[in-house]
Design a protein around this motif. Structure first.
Motif, short mmCIF file in Angstrom:
data_model
loop_
_atom_site.label_atom_id
_atom_site.label_comp_id
_atom_site.label_asym_id
_atom_site.label_seq_id
_atom_site.Cartn_x
_atom_site.Cartn_y
_atom_site.Cartn_z
N UNK A 282 6.84 -18.72 -15.32
CA UNK A 282 7.97 -18.03 -15.94
C UNK A 282 8.40 -18.73 -17.24
N UNK A 283 8.42 -20.05 -17.23
CA UNK A 283 8.92 -20.79 -18.40
C UNK A 283 7.92 -20.82 -19.53
N UNK A 284 6.63 -21.00 -19.19
CA UNK A 284 5.64 -21.27 -20.23
C UNK A 284 4.64 -20.15 -20.48
N UNK A 285 4.46 -19.24 -19.54
CA UNK A 285 3.39 -18.25 -19.67
C UNK A 285 3.94 -16.83 -19.70
N UNK A 286 5.25 -16.67 -19.68
CA UNK A 286 5.84 -15.32 -19.79
C UNK A 286 5.57 -14.46 -18.58
N UNK A 287 5.78 -15.01 -17.39
CA UNK A 287 5.46 -14.28 -16.15
C UNK A 287 6.12 -12.91 -16.10
N UNK A 288 7.37 -12.81 -16.52
CA UNK A 288 8.10 -11.55 -16.37
C UNK A 288 7.54 -10.43 -17.25
N UNK A 289 6.77 -10.80 -18.28
CA UNK A 289 6.17 -9.78 -19.14
C UNK A 289 4.75 -9.42 -18.71
N UNK A 290 4.23 -10.11 -17.72
CA UNK A 290 2.85 -9.88 -17.28
C UNK A 290 2.81 -8.80 -16.20
N UNK A 291 1.76 -7.97 -16.17
CA UNK A 291 1.64 -6.95 -15.13
C UNK A 291 1.25 -7.58 -13.79
N UNK A 292 2.15 -7.53 -12.83
CA UNK A 292 1.89 -8.13 -11.53
C UNK A 292 0.76 -7.39 -10.80
N UNK A 293 0.74 -6.07 -10.92
CA UNK A 293 -0.25 -5.28 -10.20
C UNK A 293 -1.68 -5.56 -10.63
N UNK A 294 -1.87 -5.97 -11.88
CA UNK A 294 -3.22 -6.26 -12.39
C UNK A 294 -3.56 -7.74 -12.32
#
Length: 418
Positions: A282-294
């Motif tokens: 979340x802090x360094x890789x932008x987890x919230x902007x990444x598609x979880x389903x893929x």
């Protein structure tokens, strides 16, 4: 016939021998990643520009590559664990009995206790020391044959070969360090001397014993690896090398997560059930902007090979062979996280990488172990697949796997990260 390429197995041996403790495993993985252009960041630093980065936390490490990747690219996460069952020093370890200097230990994880008998043991781990007004952490390792746990002679245990060996960890597993009487502080003084420190500066420690026999290729054609801590340093090695190999690619963001404390349940600050990976992503890789389903997680851990002396302990339709290729692991009770969709993705990647796969499931009347897979899936909410390399003597002080499978696992992981 002899194997044509054992380079990966030999490199695995070097990795294992460099990693007697989880802290040393993280140090070795970080060394290899740094040599491949990764830069280290601290947990509280501001997010760096896209690149190749790693973060260390005790016996755990997270590394990732987001250069050349879109901000909304999915994640491909390889998870493994740095810890292995072993014997760990108690806070006040020094003791004496019958004219012998000894130390008290606790058993860490589900160790095969008898496998620690009659072995020459060194120790390793970390010391917490004074540093100005605060503290610092110093890794320590001593490969001298300092300790041994002698088994009771057969003359004094007449039924041992008929009834089996029963060991009480408190009573029977205190290593012998020599003759004479121990005094409080003896072991810490020795550990401090090994690290070149003043014993008065040592405030606390996490220390453990390790077998001193080097890792090596064995068998008529050197087609097996004999080593300690194959579970799960084999996966740590393959994951580290796969991340380095995939770093120059494009597409998904490759991530390596090496957790600690899997062998005792993963519920810790640096375990798979803890916050480390999610917080880092979340802090360094932008987890919230990444598609979880893929996005996908690959939980890579040891798999049980079918034991030639105990074939009845395994499901007869799911025979698992040493050097038979990486193993997909299934369990209806979710002790492994693999589902059909995830298995299909791995099988397609294996076809593309020209890697044979095996499928493991336990006998229906026997429980199986678990891995970081279910814990990681529960924390991240991502599809997770459990896989690994077949081995014998899992949780022994010395384990066995095929010498071709480490390279096959690496090749499969490279394909899955792409």
């Amino acid at each position: 016939m002899p194997l044509t390429d054992t380079s990966s197995a030999l490199d695995l041996c070097r990795f294992i021998d460099s990693s007697p403790s989880p802290y040393h495993a993280v140090q070795e993985a970080a060394r290899r990643l740094t040599a491949a252009g990764f830069t280290e960041v601290g947990e509280d630093e501001e997010p760096p520009a896209p690149g190749r980065h790693l973060l260390r936390s005790g016996g755990a490490l997270v590394a990732w590559v987001d250069e050349g990747r879109s901000p909304d690219a999915p994640l491909r996460i390889i998870g493994a664990h740095t810890d292995s069952p072993n014997l760990r020093l108690k806070p006040k370890p020094d003791r004496s009995s019958a004219g012998c200097r000894q130390v008290g230990i606790e058993v860490y994880g589900g160790a095969l206790l008898n496998s620690w008998l009659d072995r020459d043991l060194g120790f390793s781990g970390r010391l917490v020391v004074r540093s100005g007004a605060g503290t610092d952490v110093v890794l320590v390792r001593d490969d001298r044959p300092l300790a041994r746990i002698p088994q009771l002679a057969v003359h004094l245990d007449k039924g041992v070969n008929d009834k089996g060996l029963v060991l009480n960890p408190q009573v029977h597993l205190s290593p012998v360090l020599g003759t004479g009487a121990a005094e409080d502080g003896d072991f810490v003084n020795m550990a401090a001397a090994s690290a070149g420190l003043d014993p008065d500066d040592v405030l606390a420690f996490d220390l453990m014993f390790h077998d001193l026999t080097p890792s090596l290729l064995v068998g008529l054609h050197e087609d097996m690896v004999s080593a300690p801590r194959i579970d799960n340093l084999l996966s740590c090695h393959a994951g580290t090398e796969a991340l380095i190999a995939a770093a120059d690619g494009q597409g998904p963001v490759p991530v390596l997560a090496l957790f600690d404390h899997e062998e005792v349940g993963s519920l810790s600050a640096t375990g798979a059930a803890g916050p480390l990976l999610e917080r880092t992503l979340r802090r360094f890789v932008g987890l919230d902007a990444r598609p979880i389903g893929d996005s996908l997680v690959f939980s890579v851990d040891g798999a049980h090979a079918t034991h030639p002396n105990y074939p009845e302990r395994h499901d007869p339709e799911h025979r698992i062979l040493l050097d038979g290729g990486p193993v997909l692991k299934f369990n209806a009770r979710e002790r492994y996280a693999t589902d059909a969709v995830g298995a299909g993705i791995v099988r397609l990647a294996a076809e593309q990488a020209d890697v044979e796969l095996q499928s493991f499931v336990s006998r229906s009347d026997m429980a199986c172990g678990s891995t970081i897979g279910p814990a990681t899936a529960a924390v991240l909410g991502m599809r997770t697949v459990d896989l690994g390399v077949a081995q014998l003597a899992m949780h022994s002080a010395r384990e066995l796997c095929g010498s071709s499978d480490p390279s096959r696992l690496r090749d499969l992981l490279v394909a899955l990260l792409s």
